[in-house]
Motif scaffolding. Structure first.
Motif, PDB file in Angstrom:
ATOM      1  N   GLU A 196      -3.330  -9.407 -10.668  1.00 25.35           N
ATOM      2  CA  GLU A 196      -4.414  -8.439 -10.519  1.00 25.35           C
ATOM      3  C   GLU A 196      -3.845  -7.331  -9.644  1.00 25.35           C
ATOM      4  OE1 GLU A 196      -8.532  -8.018  -8.046  1.00 25.35           O
ATOM      5  OE2 GLU A 196      -8.075  -9.988  -8.878  1.00 25.35           O
ATOM      6  N   VAL A 197      -3.636  -6.164 -10.222  1.00 21.58           N
ATOM      7  CA  VAL A 197      -2.953  -5.067  -9.541  1.00 21.58           C
ATOM      8  C   VAL A 197      -3.971  -4.057  -9.022  1.00 21.58           C
ATOM      9  CG1 VAL A 197      -1.250  -3.211  -9.773  1.00 21.58           C
ATOM     10  CG2 VAL A 197      -0.967  -5.342 -11.079  1.00 21.58           C
ATOM     11  N   THR A 198      -3.822  -3.701  -7.766  1.00 23.41           N
ATOM     12  CA  THR A 198      -4.553  -2.584  -7.185  1.00 23.41           C
ATOM     13  C   THR A 198      -3.513  -1.527  -6.826  1.00 23.41           C
ATOM     14  OG1 THR A 198      -6.287  -3.990  -6.262  1.00 23.41           O
ATOM     15  CG2 THR A 198      -6.039  -1.801  -5.291  1.00 23.41           C
ATOM     16  N   GLY A 199      -3.681  -0.336  -7.344  1.00 22.80           N
ATOM     17  CA  GLY A 199      -2.743   0.746  -7.066  1.00 22.80           C
ATOM     18  C   GLY A 199      -3.223   1.594  -5.907  1.00 22.80           C
ATOM     19  N   VAL A 200      -2.272   2.055  -5.110  1.00 29.85           N
ATOM     20  CA  VAL A 200      -2.589   2.975  -4.025  1.00 29.85           C
ATOM     21  C   VAL A 200      -1.642   4.166  -4.114  1.00 29.85           C
ATOM     22  CG1 VAL A 200      -1.135   1.796  -2.314  1.00 29.85           C
ATOM     23  CG2 VAL A 200      -2.976   3.264  -1.532  1.00 29.85           C
ATOM     24  N   THR A 201      -2.218   5.356  -4.042  1.00 26.77           N
ATOM     25  CA  THR A 201      -1.443   6.589  -4.041  1.00 26.77           C
ATOM     26  C   THR A 201      -1.665   7.276  -2.706  1.00 26.77           C
ATOM     27  OG1 THR A 201      -1.724   6.801  -6.427  1.00 26.77           O
ATOM     28  CG2 THR A 201      -1.014   8.773  -5.229  1.00 26.77           C
ATOM     29  N   PHE A 202      -0.563   7.537  -2.026  1.00 24.48           N
ATOM     30  CA  PHE A 202      -0.637   8.201  -0.723  1.00 24.48           C
ATOM     31  C   PHE A 202      -0.543   9.709  -0.897  1.00 24.48           C
ATOM     32  CE2 PHE A 202       1.291   4.071   0.509  1.00 24.48           C
ATOM     33  CZ  PHE A 202       0.271   3.637   1.333  1.00 24.48           C
ATOM     34  N   ARG A 203      -1.357  10.402  -0.139  1.00 25.59           N
ATOM     35  CA  ARG A 203      -1.256  11.859  -0.052  1.00 25.59           C
ATOM     36  C   ARG A 203      -0.504  12.157   1.231  1.00 25.59           C
ATOM     37  NH1 ARG A 203      -6.866  14.793  -1.119  1.00 25.59           N
ATOM     38  NH2 ARG A 203      -5.410  16.500  -1.393  1.00 25.59           N
ATOM     39  N   PHE A 204       0.782  12.515   1.101  1.00 25.90           N
ATOM     40  CA  PHE A 204       1.597  12.835   2.266  1.00 25.90           C
ATOM     41  C   PHE A 204       1.767  14.339   2.439  1.00 25.90           C
ATOM     42  CE2 PHE A 204       3.482   8.499   1.521  1.00 25.90           C
ATOM     43  CZ  PHE A 204       3.005   7.946   2.693  1.00 25.90           C
ATOM     44  N   LYS A 225      -2.135 -14.281  -6.883  1.00 25.24           N
ATOM     45  CA  LYS A 225      -1.839 -13.380  -7.995  1.00 25.24           C
ATOM     46  C   LYS A 225      -2.500 -12.003  -7.866  1.00 25.24           C
ATOM     47  CE  LYS A 225       0.143 -15.095 -11.456  1.00 25.24           C
ATOM     48  NZ  LYS A 225       1.505 -15.003 -11.874  1.00 25.24           N
ATOM     49  N   ARG A 226      -2.708 -11.560  -6.637  1.00 23.42           N
ATOM     50  CA  ARG A 226      -3.197 -10.201  -6.399  1.00 23.42           C
ATOM     51  C   ARG A 226      -2.081  -9.433  -5.712  1.00 23.42           C
ATOM     52  NH1 ARG A 226      -8.210 -10.023  -2.999  1.00 23.42           N
ATOM     53  NH2 ARG A 226      -8.422  -7.967  -3.894  1.00 23.42           N
ATOM     54  N   VAL A 227      -1.918  -8.176  -6.091  1.00 28.95           N
ATOM     55  CA  VAL A 227      -0.845  -7.378  -5.515  1.00 28.95           C
ATOM     56  C   VAL A 227      -1.319  -5.934  -5.328  1.00 28.95           C
ATOM     57  CG1 VAL A 227       0.221  -6.794  -7.739  1.00 28.95           C
ATOM     58  CG2 VAL A 227       1.626  -6.828  -5.689  1.00 28.95           C
ATOM     59  N   LEU A 228      -0.855  -5.334  -4.240  1.00 32.54           N
ATOM     60  CA  LEU A 228      -1.102  -3.919  -3.969  1.00 32.54           C
ATOM     61  C   LEU A 228       0.178  -3.187  -4.290  1.00 32.54           C
ATOM     62  CD1 LEU A 228      -3.093  -1.801  -2.752  1.00 32.54           C
ATOM     63  CD2 LEU A 228      -1.918  -2.174  -0.582  1.00 32.54           C
ATOM     64  N   ARG A 288      -1.427  -2.604   5.892  1.00 28.08           N
ATOM     65  CA  ARG A 288      -2.774  -2.440   6.440  1.00 28.08           C
ATOM     66  C   ARG A 288      -3.824  -2.463   5.326  1.00 28.08           C
ATOM     67  NH1 ARG A 288      -3.684   2.753   9.864  1.00 28.08           N
ATOM     68  NH2 ARG A 288      -2.307   1.600  11.251  1.00 28.08           N
ATOM     69  N   ILE A 289      -3.571  -1.716   4.258  1.00 30.35           N
ATOM     70  CA  ILE A 289      -4.525  -1.659   3.151  1.00 30.35           C
ATOM     71  C   ILE A 289      -4.647  -3.031   2.486  1.00 30.35           C
ATOM     72  CG2 ILE A 289      -4.978  -0.650   0.880  1.00 30.35           C
ATOM     73  CD1 ILE A 289      -3.564   1.930   2.011  1.00 30.35           C
ATOM     74  N   ALA A 290      -3.521  -3.704   2.297  1.00 27.59           N
ATOM     75  CA  ALA A 290      -3.556  -5.045   1.692  1.00 27.59           C
ATOM     76  C   ALA A 290      -4.393  -5.991   2.542  1.00 27.59           C
ATOM     77  CB  ALA A 290      -2.131  -5.589   1.534  1.00 27.59           C
ATOM     78  N   ASP A 291      -4.223  -5.940   3.855  1.00 28.85           N
ATOM     79  CA  ASP A 291      -5.028  -6.788   4.738  1.00 28.85           C
ATOM     80  C   ASP A 291      -6.508  -6.445   4.637  1.00 28.85           C
ATOM     81  OD1 ASP A 291      -2.856  -8.217   5.615  1.00 28.85           O
ATOM     82  OD2 ASP A 291      -2.729  -7.227   7.570  1.00 28.85           O
TER      83      ASP A 291
END
Length: 126
Positions: free
Chosen positions: A42-50, A17-20, A118-121
């Motif tokens: 359980e949410v972890t957010g990721v914001t990419f700077r492109f 129940k964890r998600v990126l 990669r980040i999830a791992d």
């Protein structure tokens, strides 16, 4: 070089129940975060700077404000250099060769999915 093929081994999702979640700060990712949280994830957010036109970073503040309101962990990942090297270079090469570039498709396949995996791992999120 395709990061996705090099890095990812696809396997069934585990049930911890964890998600990126990729978060732009926009409506779609905001609603996704809320729905996942409501479903008990359980949410972890990721914001990419492109790419940031004229140094504008409002999207970062929008994403940070949302995760703060929802009490989520948030990661900001600076991918500007690899974006320039792979996606902008690809776009220019294709355009100058007289072909129609499709940068969003290439970015999704070559950068976004691979970076999320990669980040999830790294964070142990499956």
């Amino acid at each position: 070089m395709n990061i996705l093929r090099e890095y990812c081994i696809f396997a069934p999702m585990k049930t911890d129940k964890r998600v990126l979640l990729g978060m732009s700060g926009g409506t779609d990712s905001s609603v996704a975060a809320m729905k996942l949280q409501e479903a008990g994830y359980e949410v972890t957010g990721v914001t990419f700077r492109f790419y940031e036109a004229e140094g504008r970073t409002e999207y970062l503040e929008d994403a940070r404000a949302l995760v703060s309101r929802l009490g989520l962990e948030h990661i900001t990942y600076d991918a500007r250099q690899v974006f320039r090297e792979r996606i902008i270079r690809y776009f220019l090469d294709e355009y100058l060769a007289g072909r129609t570039p499709v940068p969003c498709t290439v970015c999704n396949n070559e950068l976004k999915w691979a970076l999320l995996a990669r980040i999830a791992d790294e964070k142990g999120i499956y």
